[in-house]
Design an enzyme around this catalytic site. Sequence first.
Site, PDB file in Angstrom:
ATOM      1  N   LYS A  84      34.082  42.080  38.624  1.00  0.00           N
ATOM      2  CA  LYS A  84      34.084  41.188  37.450  1.00  0.00           C
ATOM      3  C   LYS A  84      32.801  40.365  37.500  1.00  0.00           C
ATOM      4  CE  LYS A  84      39.056  40.179  37.511  1.00  0.00           C
ATOM      5  NZ  LYS A  84      39.977  39.045  37.690  1.00  0.00           N
ATOM      6  N   ASP A  86      47.897  42.752  43.349  1.00  0.00           N
ATOM      7  CA  ASP A  86      49.126  42.038  42.958  1.00  0.00           C
ATOM      8  C   ASP A  86      48.894  40.849  42.041  1.00  0.00           C
ATOM      9  OD1 ASP A  86      47.861  40.343  44.958  1.00  0.00           O
ATOM     10  OD2 ASP A  86      49.749  39.233  44.998  1.00  0.00           O
ATOM     11  N   LYS A 103      45.721  42.451  51.399  1.00  0.00           N
ATOM     12  CA  LYS A 103      46.495  43.657  51.186  1.00  0.00           C
ATOM     13  C   LYS A 103      45.932  44.492  50.040  1.00  0.00           C
ATOM     14  CE  LYS A 103      50.733  41.070  52.145  1.00  0.00           C
ATOM     15  NZ  LYS A 103      51.974  40.569  51.509  1.00  0.00           N
ATOM     16  N   GLY A 104      45.197  43.850  49.140  1.00  0.00           N
ATOM     17  CA  GLY A 104      44.838  44.476  47.866  1.00  0.00           C
ATOM     18  C   GLY A 104      44.162  45.833  47.947  1.00  0.00           C
ATOM     19  N   PHE A 146      42.937  39.217  34.266  1.00  0.00           N
ATOM     20  CA  PHE A 146      43.642  39.277  35.546  1.00  0.00           C
ATOM     21  C   PHE A 146      44.357  40.615  35.604  1.00  0.00           C
ATOM     22  CE2 PHE A 146      46.479  38.452  39.025  1.00  0.00           C
ATOM     23  CZ  PHE A 146      45.667  37.720  39.868  1.00  0.00           C
ATOM     24  N   GLU A 178      37.017  46.826  49.559  1.00  0.00           N
ATOM     25  CA  GLU A 178      37.714  45.719  48.917  1.00  0.00           C
ATOM     26  C   GLU A 178      38.187  46.145  47.527  1.00  0.00           C
ATOM     27  OE1 GLU A 178      39.415  43.276  48.921  1.00  0.00           O
ATOM     28  OE2 GLU A 178      38.392  41.358  48.739  1.00  0.00           O
ATOM     29  N   ASP A 179      39.255  45.543  47.065  1.00  0.00           N
ATOM     30  CA  ASP A 179      39.775  45.892  45.742  1.00  0.00           C
ATOM     31  C   ASP A 179      38.891  45.367  44.608  1.00  0.00           C
ATOM     32  OD1 ASP A 179      40.447  43.244  46.299  1.00  0.00           O
ATOM     33  OD2 ASP A 179      42.580  43.455  45.845  1.00  0.00           O
ATOM     34  N   ARG A 188      52.004  45.816  42.933  1.00  0.00           N
ATOM     35  CA  ARG A 188      51.094  46.584  43.789  1.00  0.00           C
ATOM     36  C   ARG A 188      51.347  48.097  43.698  1.00  0.00           C
ATOM     37  NH1 ARG A 188      48.304  43.035  47.270  1.00  0.00           N
ATOM     38  NH2 ARG A 188      49.478  41.230  47.949  1.00  0.00           N
TER      39      ARG A 188
HETATM   40  P1  IMP Z   1      36.585  36.531  45.244  1.00  0.00           P
HETATM   41  O1  IMP Z   1      36.450  35.921  46.611  1.00  0.00           O
HETATM   42  O2  IMP Z   1      36.713  35.472  44.182  1.00  0.00           O
HETATM   43  O3  IMP Z   1      35.517  37.538  44.910  1.00  0.00           O
HETATM   44  O4  IMP Z   1      37.990  37.185  45.215  1.00  0.00           O
HETATM   45  C1  IMP Z   1      38.253  38.476  45.473  1.00  0.00           C
HETATM   46  C2  IMP Z   1      39.728  38.617  45.698  1.00  0.00           C
HETATM   47  O5  IMP Z   1      40.447  37.901  44.703  1.00  0.00           O
HETATM   48  C3  IMP Z   1      40.186  40.051  45.560  1.00  0.00           C
HETATM   49  O6  IMP Z   1      40.217  40.676  46.790  1.00  0.00           O
HETATM   50  C4  IMP Z   1      41.576  39.907  45.021  1.00  0.00           C
HETATM   51  O7  IMP Z   1      42.477  39.780  46.085  1.00  0.00           O
HETATM   52  C5  IMP Z   1      41.564  38.602  44.263  1.00  0.00           C
HETATM   53  N1  IMP Z   1      41.449  38.837  42.811  1.00  0.00           N
HETATM   54  C6  IMP Z   1      40.378  38.630  42.025  1.00  0.00           C
HETATM   55  N2  IMP Z   1      40.614  38.967  40.759  1.00  0.00           N
HETATM   56  C7  IMP Z   1      41.886  39.417  40.744  1.00  0.00           C
HETATM   57  C8  IMP Z   1      42.722  39.959  39.712  1.00  0.00           C
HETATM   58  O8  IMP Z   1      42.354  40.117  38.546  1.00  0.00           O
HETATM   59  N3  IMP Z   1      43.967  40.344  40.112  1.00  0.00           N
HETATM   60  C9  IMP Z   1      44.430  40.208  41.386  1.00  0.00           C
HETATM   61  N4  IMP Z   1      43.687  39.733  42.371  1.00  0.00           N
HETATM   62  C10 IMP Z   1      42.423  39.329  42.060  1.00  0.00           C
HETATM   63 MG    MG Z   2      41.941  40.721  48.042  1.00  0.00          MG
END
Ligand code: IMP
Ligand code: MG
Length: 176
Positions: free
Chosen positions: A130, A158, A42-43, A151, A98-99, A164
């Site tokens: 990040k 969220d 959803k992000g 975070f 992607e967020d 959100r």
């Molecule tokens: P990855 O697979 O570890 O790169 O994760 C990416 C996903 O993790 C993003 O689409 C977010 O949904 C979630 N995510 C990563 N960091 C955060 C954060 O700081 N706040 C909220 N969601 C996060």
């Molecule tokens: Mg996500």
Amino acid sequence: MAKGLVGQLLTTEQIQAKVRELGDQISRDYAGEELLVVGILKGAFVFCADLLRTVTVPCKVDFMAVSSYGQSTESSGVIKIIKDLDSSVEGRHVLLVEDIVDSGLTLRYLREHLQHQNAKSVKVCVLLDKPSRRKTEVAVDYRGFGIPDEFIVGYGIDYAENYRHLPYIGMIGEVD
Ligand code: IMP
Ligand code: MG
């Protein structure tokens, strides 16, 4: 100690200016082509909606939902497709929206998943990156902001399904 909102990282104005920059760049790069924009639920729903309105090339839009985090602030590393695309990506230029890219596991998985389905091209657009948290290499073609290892929430993103709706990006931390 409880967790809650402890500050603002990016203002609405900063986000809007960056979204326009990304949209302009995407419109230039895909001039003469048609795009399939795939928002990751959803992000990315707010980012995707704003970004789309700055893109000037013809677009179709679809969504995928994946899960890896559950109720925690740490990725489980296991990516599960909760909702797949409605249409085929074969022969189409796909832009994954992607967020956040954090460990990189989600985007790496999705990029490969769509490439295997014979998309003509697969590129990735993320609002937030990040880099210090990366566990796997993933190419990010369009990147909004590099951010520290905090975070964050807001603008569609969220913490346990909360925050959100915030129009800015805030940080979560210990509160009394
Ligand atoms: P990855 O697979 O570890 O790169 O994760 C990416 C996903 O993790 C993003 O689409 C977010 O949904 C979630 N995510 C990563 N960091 C955060 C954060 O700081 N706040 C909220 N969601 C996060
Ligand atoms: Mg996500």
